[in-house]
Design a protein around this motif. Structure first.
Motif, PDB file in Angstrom:
ATOM      1  N   GLY A  46     -22.932  15.433 -15.248  1.00  0.00           N
ATOM      2  CA  GLY A  46     -23.327  16.657 -15.934  1.00  0.00           C
ATOM      3  C   GLY A  46     -23.944  16.420 -17.300  1.00  0.00           C
ATOM      4  N   LEU A  47     -24.969  15.604 -17.335  1.00  0.00           N
ATOM      5  CA  LEU A  47     -25.659  15.268 -18.581  1.00  0.00           C
ATOM      6  C   LEU A  47     -27.085  15.813 -18.537  1.00  0.00           C
ATOM      7  N   PRO A  48     -27.631  16.222 -19.673  1.00  0.00           N
ATOM      8  CA  PRO A  48     -28.966  16.825 -19.643  1.00  0.00           C
ATOM      9  C   PRO A  48     -30.041  15.879 -19.130  1.00  0.00           C
ATOM     10  N   TRP A  49     -29.869  14.599 -19.289  1.00  0.00           N
ATOM     11  CA  TRP A  49     -30.871  13.642 -18.818  1.00  0.00           C
ATOM     12  C   TRP A  49     -30.623  13.194 -17.387  1.00  0.00           C
ATOM     13  N   LYS A  50     -29.499  13.659 -16.775  1.00  0.00           N
ATOM     14  CA  LYS A  50     -29.220  13.350 -15.368  1.00  0.00           C
ATOM     15  C   LYS A  50     -29.370  14.575 -14.473  1.00  0.00           C
ATOM     16  N   ASP A  51     -28.722  15.680 -14.863  1.00  0.00           N
ATOM     17  CA  ASP A  51     -28.711  16.885 -14.038  1.00  0.00           C
ATOM     18  C   ASP A  51     -28.683  18.112 -14.959  1.00  0.00           C
ATOM     19  N   PRO A  52     -29.860  18.572 -15.403  1.00  0.00           N
ATOM     20  CA  PRO A  52     -29.906  19.690 -16.344  1.00  0.00           C
ATOM     21  C   PRO A  52     -29.240  20.968 -15.834  1.00  0.00           C
ATOM     22  N   ASP A  53     -29.298  21.208 -14.532  1.00  0.00           N
ATOM     23  CA  ASP A  53     -28.690  22.426 -13.997  1.00  0.00           C
ATOM     24  C   ASP A  53     -27.168  22.354 -14.056  1.00  0.00           C
ATOM     25  N   LEU A  54     -26.603  21.205 -13.692  1.00  0.00           N
ATOM     26  CA  LEU A  54     -25.157  21.030 -13.797  1.00  0.00           C
ATOM     27  C   LEU A  54     -24.726  21.085 -15.263  1.00  0.00           C
ATOM     28  N   PHE A  55     -25.500  20.460 -16.129  1.00  0.00           N
ATOM     29  CA  PHE A  55     -25.212  20.491 -17.567  1.00  0.00           C
ATOM     30  C   PHE A  55     -25.153  21.953 -18.043  1.00  0.00           C
ATOM     31  N   ALA A  56     -26.099  22.774 -17.640  1.00  0.00           N
ATOM     32  CA  ALA A  56     -26.113  24.180 -18.039  1.00  0.00           C
ATOM     33  C   ALA A  56     -24.878  24.920 -17.520  1.00  0.00           C
ATOM     34  N   GLU A  57     -24.479  24.651 -16.276  1.00  0.00           N
ATOM     35  CA  GLU A  57     -23.284  25.307 -15.715  1.00  0.00           C
ATOM     36  C   GLU A  57     -22.029  24.903 -16.482  1.00  0.00           C
ATOM     37  N   LEU A  58     -21.933  23.622 -16.842  1.00  0.00           N
ATOM     38  CA  LEU A  58     -20.774  23.160 -17.613  1.00  0.00           C
ATOM     39  C   LEU A  58     -20.763  23.788 -19.005  1.00  0.00           C
ATOM     40  N   MET A  59     -21.952  23.933 -19.618  1.00  0.00           N
ATOM     41  CA  MET A  59     -22.018  24.608 -20.920  1.00  0.00           C
ATOM     42  C   MET A  59     -21.619  26.070 -20.795  1.00  0.00           C
ATOM     43  N   LEU A  60     -22.056  26.737 -19.722  1.00  0.00           N
ATOM     44  CA  LEU A  60     -21.686  28.136 -19.527  1.00  0.00           C
ATOM     45  C   LEU A  60     -20.170  28.272 -19.429  1.00  0.00           C
ATOM     46  N   SER A  61     -19.553  27.428 -18.641  1.00  0.00           N
ATOM     47  CA  SER A  61     -18.104  27.456 -18.503  1.00  0.00           C
ATOM     48  C   SER A  61     -17.419  27.250 -19.862  1.00  0.00           C
ATOM     49  N   TRP A  62     -17.923  26.293 -20.624  1.00  0.00           N
ATOM     50  CA  TRP A  62     -17.382  25.999 -21.954  1.00  0.00           C
ATOM     51  C   TRP A  62     -17.503  27.230 -22.858  1.00  0.00           C
ATOM     52  N   GLU A  63     -18.695  27.858 -22.883  1.00  0.00           N
ATOM     53  CA  GLU A  63     -18.933  29.013 -23.753  1.00  0.00           C
ATOM     54  C   GLU A  63     -18.063  30.204 -23.369  1.00  0.00           C
ATOM     55  N   LEU A  64     -17.902  30.448 -22.072  1.00  0.00           N
ATOM     56  CA  LEU A  64     -17.075  31.576 -21.642  1.00  0.00           C
ATOM     57  C   LEU A  64     -15.614  31.352 -22.019  1.00  0.00           C
ATOM     58  N   ARG A  65     -15.173  30.119 -21.898  1.00  0.00           N
ATOM     59  CA  ARG A  65     -13.799  29.802 -22.299  1.00  0.00           C
ATOM     60  C   ARG A  65     -13.643  29.965 -23.809  1.00  0.00           C
ATOM     61  N   SER A  66     -14.600  29.480 -24.579  1.00  0.00           N
ATOM     62  CA  SER A  66     -14.552  29.624 -26.042  1.00  0.00           C
ATOM     63  C   SER A  66     -14.504  31.100 -26.439  1.00  0.00           C
ATOM     64  N   TYR A  67     -15.295  31.910 -25.762  1.00  0.00           N
ATOM     65  CA  TYR A  67     -15.328  33.345 -26.034  1.00  0.00           C
ATOM     66  C   TYR A  67     -13.949  33.954 -25.784  1.00  0.00           C
ATOM     67  N   GLY A  68     -13.357  33.606 -24.656  1.00  0.00           N
ATOM     68  CA  GLY A  68     -12.030  34.132 -24.328  1.00  0.00           C
ATOM     69  C   GLY A  68     -10.966  33.687 -25.309  1.00  0.00           C
ATOM     70  N   LEU A  69     -11.000  32.437 -25.710  1.00  0.00           N
ATOM     71  CA  LEU A  69     -10.013  31.925 -26.663  1.00  0.00           C
ATOM     72  C   LEU A  69     -10.164  32.585 -28.030  1.00  0.00           C
ATOM     73  N   ALA A  70     -11.370  32.950 -28.393  1.00  0.00           N
ATOM     74  CA  ALA A  70     -11.622  33.550 -29.703  1.00  0.00           C
ATOM     75  C   ALA A  70     -11.135  34.992 -29.787  1.00  0.00           C
ATOM     76  N   ALA A  71     -10.824  35.602 -28.673  1.00  0.00           N
ATOM     77  CA  ALA A  71     -10.444  37.017 -28.653  1.00  0.00           C
ATOM     78  C   ALA A  71      -9.234  37.310 -29.535  1.00  0.00           C
ATOM     79  N   SER A  72      -8.374  36.322 -29.732  1.00  0.00           N
ATOM     80  CA  SER A  72      -7.160  36.559 -30.523  1.00  0.00           C
ATOM     81  C   SER A  72      -7.343  36.209 -31.994  1.00  0.00           C
ATOM     82  N   SER A  73      -8.537  35.811 -32.395  1.00  0.00           N
ATOM     83  CA  SER A  73      -8.800  35.440 -33.786  1.00  0.00           C
ATOM     84  C   SER A  73      -9.523  36.567 -34.514  1.00  0.00           C
TER      85      SER A  73
END
Length: 179
Positions: A49-76
């Motif tokens: 899942g690296l941008p220079w190997k598989d940009p689509d997988l990299f994007a999906e992993l970033m999306l998952s990361w961002e959605l989790r970050s958003y959820g964790l921030a809800a209590s701050s």
């Protein structure tokens, strides 16, 4: 909730992460940049899942990361995000990749403060490293893609000045007070 979530975006190497770190030092909550986090994790395990190997997988992993970050921030309280979900749309477009419907839906559904801070290209501080392999020219194109993408999603863009990080902190906090 979204008015408490403040995004800093732009091209790589423009001082975003340094600014987010300084805001954290000042007592604010923050998220880690998804792209760097995914690259670091994937390199540690030899993953694809690296941008220079598989940009689509990299994007999906970033999306998952961002959605989790958003959820964790809800209590701050006020939280500064080192990039946001719309950055993934901008990344895919920059790479000439199709943007899946679920990524567009995530960018529409997971909203941030109406003012998004954009770090402009800053050649004097730009440095490549193990995780940041883009040229300055690609960093400039990334900046343009993020500006276009955030505008498309209806955000008000505020360009950060090219000044020392302490002054950038004051600029951001003042701009939020006025907004």
């Amino acid at each position: 909730m979204s008015e408490r979530f403040v995004v800093l975006t732009g091209g790589p190497g423009s001082g975003k992460s340094t600014l987010v770190e300084e805001l954290e030092e000042a007592g604010f909550a923050r998220s880690d940049e998804a792209g760097r986090g995914v690259i670091r994790d994937q390199m540690a395990i030899g993953g694809p899942g690296l941008p220079w190997k598989d940009p689509d997988l990299f994007a999906e992993l970033m999306l998952s990361w961002e959605l989790r970050s958003y959820g964790l921030a809800a209590s701050s309280g006020l939280v500064f995000f080192d990039r946001g979900v719309p950055d993934i749309v901008g990344y895919l477009r920059l790479e000439g990749r199709p943007v899946p419907a679920h990524v567009m839906e995530a960018a529409r559904a997971f909203r941030y403060h109406r003012r998004v801070f954009v770090a402009p290209p800053w050649p004097e501080i730009y440095r490549r490293d193990e995780e940041r392999r883009q040229s300055l020219e690609v960093a400039e194109r990334t900046h343009a893609s993020m500006v276009e993408t955030y505008r498309e999603f209806g955000y008000e863009l505020v360009e950060l000045p090219r000044v020392p990080v302490e002054e950038r902190v004051r600029f951001v906090l003042d701009a939020l007070d006025r907004g």
